[in-house]
Design an enzyme around this catalytic site. Structure first.
Site, mmCIF file in Angstrom:
data_model
loop_
_atom_site.group_PDB
_atom_site.id
_atom_site.type_symbol
_atom_site.label_atom_id
_atom_site.label_comp_id
_atom_site.label_asym_id
_atom_site.label_seq_id
_atom_site.Cartn_x
_atom_site.Cartn_y
_atom_site.Cartn_z
ATOM 1 N N GLY A 81 18.849 -20.252 1.348
ATOM 2 C CA GLY A 81 18.581 -22.036 0.346
ATOM 3 C C GLY A 81 19.637 -21.853 -0.618
ATOM 4 O O GLY A 81 20.752 -21.419 -0.608
ATOM 5 N N ASP A 119 18.106 -3.949 -1.572
ATOM 6 C CA ASP A 119 19.270 -4.743 -2.566
ATOM 7 C C ASP A 119 19.962 -4.683 -3.737
ATOM 8 O O ASP A 119 20.090 -5.369 -3.981
ATOM 9 C CB ASP A 119 18.844 -6.284 -2.015
ATOM 10 C CG ASP A 119 20.636 -6.972 -1.688
ATOM 11 O OD1 ASP A 119 21.746 -6.347 -1.551
ATOM 12 O OD2 ASP A 119 19.971 -8.132 -1.663
#
Lengths: 172, 325
Positions: B74, B180
């Site tokens: 997004g 990550d």
């Protein structure tokens, strides 16, 4: 002001502060006697056992390894629900399916909704599943990451095979 | 009042709480209880109308200022909280009719709710409006890559390294793997690092996908397509990040998985690899020892986050990254 402070280097002490007690317990605490808060005719140990069986079966059909998380979330949800009335037994079945959906999403890829709905012999639509998901998230306040005993066992087994790689080939 | 006549607006409340004010253009107002998110320009134009219909502006909670990032999930906006005048970051996810809440949003929210640490981003609230999920988080303007473009005192760098390790130790102690870690996911404010982006994070489990972490910071066992790994993959990423802080450039810049693996094998060859390389000559011995323990190809030999924070490099107050001479 902060820049001025930086000009005079203050000695930084490198000490460990984090505590070993997980915060998890506050949110994820299930009242062990929560079943007694429901009317016995509506929800009792027997109905709970039937639902847990269904969760296990559904997970087995989908080759899903996260039934333990779904069961934990299911109990957590019912103990957190403010209105302790169950009008319809199918509500519980819908709930159990939505729990599998949420638990799988947390731990693996998003499950295929159509196959999840079709293998359960329930007349549940996609919209209903998504509505249930919203409702679950609202009641649980987005706490959908419980740590179960299974997780600890996985970790112990993993570190065991790291130390004894020979055992792994034997068990395979 | 004049403007209302001028615009000839009518107002409609739809069942999921969307105001549509329409003249020639349609403005969408998204709100939930007392929170509204809207664009600042539109707000300026029809401020009077909102005042009139909703009688108070307190229903408007966050005003978007600008777009600051975009990803697969997004868009991220910089926004201002009207009530507290605080600048916040809004991370927007779309809710699909087929999948419900996206799994990365679900993981990020539930994990951030468990992690309360000064060096981990704080989730202020989550709002669902008009089939869009907004995560409201603290706003930081600099990430580690941008921070390293300027000169900084060594004790600040050491402090940053230590605080990152503390935060990672905190994450690991809660049985979560970040998966990550990279300089873009570490923000810096007043020389204090903050770890963000828990969209890929998850609890340890026996079968995990290997395609995680940005390529340059991906651990060798992931590059070899291994399906069972543990917290050690975060420690490898940390090793790369710490060396990047010291060298001021990324350590391994591979173009593909094989290229990346080749670069790693070329640099780390034997136990004494750092002695053969001239770019590590100026480093402190304790620092080199820490790096060597983090960048072990075998994940079982890599040190854990708990051992890393007790490393002598952090115990010695006068040990810095570079030798003092």
């Amino acid at each position: 002001e902060t820049i001025k402070n930086n000009e005079e280097p203050t000695p930084i002490t490198f000490q460990t502060k984090s505590s070993p007690i997980p915060i998890q317990k506050e949110f994820y605490n299930i009242n062990p006697l929560y079943l007694q808060e429901y009317h016995e005719k509506e929800y009792n140990f027997k109905t709970r056992a039937i639902i847990l069986n269904r969760i296990q079966d559904n997970c087995l059909n989908l080759n899903n390894h996260y039934s333990h998380k779904a069961i934990y979330l299911y109990d957590l949800f019912l103990s957190r629900l403010s209105t302790k009335t169950i009008n319809n037994q199918t509500q519980l079945r819908f709930l159990s399916l939505a729990m599998i959906f949420v638990a799988t999403k947390m731990n693996a890829e998003t499950p295929n909704i159509t196959s999840l709905l079709s293998q359960s012999s329930l007349n549940m639509t996609k919209q209903q599943l998504i509505q249930y998901e919203r409702f679950i998230l609202k009641v649980l306040d987005w706490h959908t990451n419980p740590l179960t005993l299974q997780d600890i066992i996985f970790e112990v087994i993993y570190s065991f095979y790291n130390v004894f790689p020979n055992q792994k080939t034997q068990s395979d | 009042m004049n403007s209302i006549i001028q615009y000839q607006l009518y107002l409609r409340i739809e069942n999921d709480g969307v105001f549509i004010l329409s003249n020639k253009q349609i403005y969408d107002y998204q709100f939930e209880y007392n929170r509204i998110i809207c664009d600042s320009q539109i707000l300026y134009q029809i401020k009077d109308i909102i005042y009139y219909y909703m009688s108070v502006l307190e229903n408007v909670r966050y005003i978007k200022i600008q777009k600051i990032g975009e990803g697969a999930y997004g868009i991220i906006y910089k926004a201002q909280d009207v009530q507290t005048q605080e600048i916040v970051a809004l991370k927007k996810f779309k809710l699909s009719d087929y999948e419900g809440v996206p799994s990365c949003a679900l993981r990020e929210i539930s994990i951030l709710k468990q992690l309360n640490h000064p060096n981990i981003i704080k989730l202020i609230s989550q709002i669902i409006i008009n089939k869009k999920l907004h995560l409201v988080m603290n706003y930081y303007d600099k990430d580690l890559t941008e921070y390293l473009k300027f000169y900084h005192e060594e004790f600040h760098l050491k402090n940053i390294i230590y605080k990152i390790l503390l935060a990672v130790e905190f994450i690991h102690s809660r049985k979560i793997i970040h998966r990550d870690l990279q300089p873009n996911n570490i923000l810096v404010k007043n020389n204090e690092p903050v770890i963000i982006d828990f969209g890929l994070s998850r609890v340890f489990s026996p079968n995990l996908t290997p395609g995680v972490t940005q390529l340059w910071y991906r651990a060798p066992e992931l590059l070899q397509n291994c399906h069972s790994y543990d917290y050690a993959i975060d420690m490898w990423s940390l090793g790369c990040i710490i060396l990047e802080i010291a060298l001021n450039k990324p350590l391994f810049m591979g173009q593909s998985e094989i290229h990346q693996l080749l670069l790693i094998k070329n640099l780390i060859d034997g136990d004494e690899w750092f002695k053969q390389n001239s770019q590590f000559a100026k480093f402190n011995n304790l620092f080199i020892d820490l790096i060597n323990k983090l960048l072990q190809i075998d994940p079982t030999k890599r040190i854990t986050s708990k051992q890393a924070i007790q490393h002598p490099f952090f115990q010695d107050q006068f040990a810095f990254i570079y030798n003092n001479e």
